[in-house]
Design an enzyme around this catalytic site. Structure first.
Site, PDB file in Angstrom:
ATOM      1  N   LYS A   1       8.643  40.280  14.629  1.00  0.00           N
ATOM      2  CA  LYS A   1       9.101  41.653  14.864  1.00  0.00           C
ATOM      3  C   LYS A   1       8.010  42.621  14.432  1.00  0.00           C
ATOM      4  CE  LYS A   1      11.353  44.974  12.564  1.00  0.00           C
ATOM      5  NZ  LYS A   1      10.799  46.137  13.262  1.00  0.00           N
TER       6      LYS A   1
ATOM      7  N   GLU B   1       3.920  40.658   1.260  1.00  0.00           N
ATOM      8  CA  GLU B   1       2.657  41.378   1.025  1.00  0.00           C
ATOM      9  C   GLU B   1       3.025  42.851   1.019  1.00  0.00           C
ATOM     10  OE1 GLU B   1      -0.193  39.906   0.484  1.00  0.00           O
ATOM     11  OE2 GLU B   1       0.578  37.918   0.910  1.00  0.00           O
TER      12      GLU B   1
ATOM     13  N   GLU C   1       2.428  54.867  -4.347  1.00  0.00           N
ATOM     14  CA  GLU C   1       1.643  54.708  -3.131  1.00  0.00           C
ATOM     15  C   GLU C   1       1.953  55.879  -2.190  1.00  0.00           C
ATOM     16  OE1 GLU C   1       2.760  51.603  -0.324  1.00  0.00           O
ATOM     17  OE2 GLU C   1       0.660  51.009  -0.245  1.00  0.00           O
TER      18      GLU C   1
HETATM   19  P1  NAD Z   1       8.046  49.219   6.061  1.00  0.00           P
HETATM   20  O1  NAD Z   1       8.415  48.347   4.927  1.00  0.00           O
HETATM   21  O2  NAD Z   1       8.767  50.491   6.235  1.00  0.00           O
HETATM   22  O3  NAD Z   1       8.182  48.451   7.441  1.00  0.00           O
HETATM   23  C1  NAD Z   1       7.569  47.200   7.625  1.00  0.00           C
HETATM   24  C2  NAD Z   1       8.384  46.413   8.616  1.00  0.00           C
HETATM   25  O4  NAD Z   1       9.663  46.152   8.058  1.00  0.00           O
HETATM   26  C3  NAD Z   1       8.622  47.124   9.951  1.00  0.00           C
HETATM   27  O5  NAD Z   1       8.523  46.172  10.996  1.00  0.00           O
HETATM   28  C4  NAD Z   1      10.045  47.626   9.798  1.00  0.00           C
HETATM   29  O6  NAD Z   1      10.726  47.795  11.025  1.00  0.00           O
HETATM   30  C5  NAD Z   1      10.657  46.489   9.006  1.00  0.00           C
HETATM   31  N1  NAD Z   1      11.890  46.867   8.313  1.00  0.00           N
HETATM   32  C6  NAD Z   1      12.265  48.099   7.875  1.00  0.00           C
HETATM   33  N2  NAD Z   1      13.503  48.024   7.319  1.00  0.00           N
HETATM   34  C7  NAD Z   1      13.910  46.744   7.409  1.00  0.00           C
HETATM   35  C8  NAD Z   1      15.082  46.044   7.026  1.00  0.00           C
HETATM   36  N3  NAD Z   1      16.098  46.671   6.425  1.00  0.00           N
HETATM   37  N4  NAD Z   1      15.144  44.718   7.259  1.00  0.00           N
HETATM   38  C9  NAD Z   1      14.125  44.067   7.853  1.00  0.00           C
HETATM   39  N5  NAD Z   1      12.994  44.670   8.270  1.00  0.00           N
HETATM   40  C10 NAD Z   1      12.881  45.994   8.044  1.00  0.00           C
HETATM   41  O7  NAD Z   1       6.478  49.416   5.893  1.00  0.00           O
HETATM   42  P2  NAD Z   1       5.513  50.251   6.806  1.00  0.00           P
HETATM   43  O8  NAD Z   1       5.817  51.688   6.522  1.00  0.00           O
HETATM   44  O9  NAD Z   1       5.559  49.744   8.195  1.00  0.00           O
HETATM   45  O10 NAD Z   1       4.089  49.832   6.201  1.00  0.00           O
HETATM   46  C11 NAD Z   1       3.563  50.459   5.099  1.00  0.00           C
HETATM   47  C12 NAD Z   1       3.693  49.574   3.887  1.00  0.00           C
HETATM   48  O11 NAD Z   1       3.108  48.302   4.140  1.00  0.00           O
HETATM   49  C13 NAD Z   1       2.929  50.129   2.717  1.00  0.00           C
HETATM   50  O12 NAD Z   1       3.695  49.997   1.552  1.00  0.00           O
HETATM   51  C14 NAD Z   1       1.701  49.258   2.644  1.00  0.00           C
HETATM   52  O13 NAD Z   1       1.070  49.188   1.404  1.00  0.00           O
HETATM   53  C15 NAD Z   1       2.223  47.950   3.076  1.00  0.00           C
HETATM   54  N6  NAD Z   1       1.137  47.081   3.551  1.00  0.00           N
HETATM   55  C16 NAD Z   1       0.776  46.017   2.767  1.00  0.00           C
HETATM   56  C17 NAD Z   1      -0.270  45.179   3.163  1.00  0.00           C
HETATM   57  C18 NAD Z   1      -0.669  43.973   2.332  1.00  0.00           C
HETATM   58  O14 NAD Z   1      -1.421  43.120   2.820  1.00  0.00           O
HETATM   59  N7  NAD Z   1      -0.198  43.848   1.109  1.00  0.00           N
HETATM   60  C19 NAD Z   1      -0.925  45.434   4.357  1.00  0.00           C
HETATM   61  C20 NAD Z   1      -0.540  46.540   5.126  1.00  0.00           C
HETATM   62  C21 NAD Z   1       0.509  47.344   4.717  1.00  0.00           C
END
Ligand code: NAD
Length: 498
Positions: free
Chosen positions: A189, A265, A399
């Site tokens: 997804k 991650e 963050e």
């Molecule tokens: P997010 O957690 O909002 O979303 C990530 C994914 O989770 C999306 O596909 C979203 O649709 C899904 N999601 C949201 N709610 C959900 C739920 N209730 N159940 C299942 N899936 C759900 O994150 P984002 O805003 O897309 O990305 C930013 C975050 O990602 C930041 O915190 C960043 O640091 C982190 N990030 C970490 C790494 C790493 O390697 N550690 C790399 C890139 C980004």
């Protein structure tokens, strides 16, 4: 080679409405809810994706499970999987410009960064894991001669992947590479605001000869499609990159369903620690600016906290400000710009709110601090620098995931370590010093999955990327990337005839 005329032609193409990719075909579900996709370049809607329901997710999991059970992928010789994955990487590379333009329209990353990091980065990653597929052996345990202890590496089955929007292809490839090379079948997804390139490369996987059902992509919101994946009873492992808040939910979903293994991650607030004996302060300043302003700071390892020794703080601040002013923010598809847009309106609002909190808490705003180019309708934010930041302020602890740098001073090494380790995060860190003892002491003391000394972003695919504390568990990249997607099975064979 990127050419403006070619980019302009590609950006003008109409994108038809998008559908889930299941069993090697786009599946049109006429009753599915649709989500409009707006471009961060100008805020205009240019296509739509399916907001998948639990029934749509069921269809994808069924396809993946059936493919896994058929065995044409999971039980094949690893050399066969290698061949298909290499072909896939080659086809992605052939379509790199088209994919990078599509991605930039979807998530606003500037085209130069997008092409290297996304299609080319993903192809490179798939190649790395494809090449490893037929070079990993099981083990024979050091037992007595009366028994034979074999340790098999087995694919786990159906792997769920949930991906964020900042570098969707690169991050997905870090997971797809090892999961597929190990013989698993996948339901992926993408983020609802960055789904298009992942749908496109799934189509290219079929073209490369990947059997039906091995890679399935379902789009939609977290609370619908994502939750259905998290709660699914027939997904064995779920690997996620994204925010800590969603990571916590996934752990709950696992507990409420089939105890699927969850790998996270998550976010970071990476410290960039600059000692007075750092050589070449100009280079340090240049890389400091790049580490937070590249892709508008929407990078998990962005060094968003500078922790600088007070004796050089004023000089360093001047230099970083000067480099920050040199960034050209704007249309990500114009080769003149080197920073594009914030990926979506929601994230732009998060950045605006967090900057306002920093101002209210009393930090000195030395640069930026506001949305720019609003007339374009797009989501752009100025490179922003706060100086005189206290370690307890929200802009120093939370963050932001935007182009916002917090600069904090320190006097002693102990103080630097205390500040660096004071957040909930532990993803990446950077240390600048010309003293070997200082460097080694910092490597040992920093609570982080990655410590970079006298460089930023020096790490390639050969080393793991993963966090400690609330930055996650497990890691992507390197041969350790396989660990999440295999089971080790013991076979204990008695050789005693009686
Ligand atoms: P997010 O957690 O909002 O979303 C990530 C994914 O989770 C999306 O596909 C979203 O649709 C899904 N999601 C949201 N709610 C959900 C739920 N209730 N159940 C299942 N899936 C759900 O994150 P984002 O805003 O897309 O990305 C930013 C975050 O990602 C930041 O915190 C960043 O640091 C982190 N990030 C970490 C790494 C790493 O390697 N550690 C790399 C890139 C980004």
């Amino acid at each position: 080679m990127l050419d403006q005329a070619n980019i302009d032609e590609l950006r003008s193409r109409a994108i038809p409405e998008q559908h889930n990719f299941i069993d090697n075909q786009f599946v049109i579900n006429p009753t599915a809810k649709r989500l409009a996709v707006d471009s961060p370049i100008d805020g205009k809607v240019f296509t739509s994706i399916c907001d998948s329901s639990s029934e749509d997710v069921d269809a994808a999991v069924l396809a993946a499970r059936a493919a896994f059970n058929r065995g044409e992928w999971s039980k094949a010789a690893p050399a066969y999987r290698k061949k298909i994955l290499l072909k896939w990487a080659e086809i992605i590379e052939q379509h790199a410009i088209e994919i990078a333009v599509l991605g930039a329209r979807d998530n606003g990353t500037d085209i130069n960064t997008a092409i290297k990091g996304e299609p080319l980065g993903a192809a490179n990653t798939l190649r790395y894991y494809a090449e490893a597929a037929d070079k990993l052996y099981g083990e024979i345990a050091p037992t007595s001669d009366a028994v034979l202890g074999l340790i098999h590496r087995e694919a786990v089955g159906v792997v769920g992947l949930i991906i964020p929007w900042n570098f969707p292809l690169m991050i997905a490839a870090w997971k797809l590479g090892p999961a597929l090379a190990a013989g698993n079948c996948v339901v992926l997804k993408p983020a609802e605001t960055a789904s298009l390139t992942l749908l496109r490369i799934a189509e290219l996987a079929a073209l490369a000869g990947m059997p039906a059902g091995v890679l399935n992509v379902v789009t939609g919101l977290g609370r619908s499609c994502g939750e259905a994946i998290g709660l699914h009873m027939d997904i064995d492992v779920l690997a996620f990159t994204g925010s800590g808040a969603v990571g916590r939910r996934l752990l709950e979903y696992s507990a409420r369903s089939n105890l699927k293994r969850i790998y996270l991650e998550l976010g970071g607030k990476s410290p960039n620690i600059i000692f007075a004996d750092a050589s070449n302060l100009d280079r340090v300043a240049k890389e400091t600016a790049a580490s937070i302003f590249r892709n508008s700071g929407q990078v998990c390892v962005a060094a968003s906290r500078v922790i600088v020794q007070n004796s050089i703080k004023a000089e360093l601040c001047e230099k970083v400000l000067s480099y920050a002013r040199s960034y050209r923010v704007g249309d990500p598809l114009s080769l003149r710009n080197n920073v594009g847009a914030i990926a979506n309106l929601g994230q732009l609002q998060v950045i605006e709110d967090k900057v306002q909190r920093g101002i209210a808490e009393g930090a000195t705003l030395a640069l930026g601090g506001k949305r720019i180019l609003a007339d374009s309708g797009g989501y752009y934010f100025a490179p922003t620098i706060f100086v005189d930041v206290e370690p307890t302020m929200s802009i120093a602890c939370e963050e932001i995931f935007g182009p916002v740098l917090a600069i904090i001073g320190f006097d002693t090494m102990d103080e630097a370590i205390e500040i660096a380790n004071s957040t909930q995060y532990g993803l990446s860190s950077v240390v600048w010093t010309s003293n070997l003892t200082t460097a080694h002491t910092m490597i040992q003391a920093l609570q982080a999955g990655v410590v970079q000394v006298n460089c930023f972003s020096g790490a390639d695919l050969t080393v793991p990327l993963g966090g400690v504390k609330q930055s996650g568990n497990g890691s992507d990249k390197s041969l350790h990337g396989f660990d999440k997607y295999i089971n080790v099975k013991t076979a204990w064979i008695s050789l005693d005839p009686n």
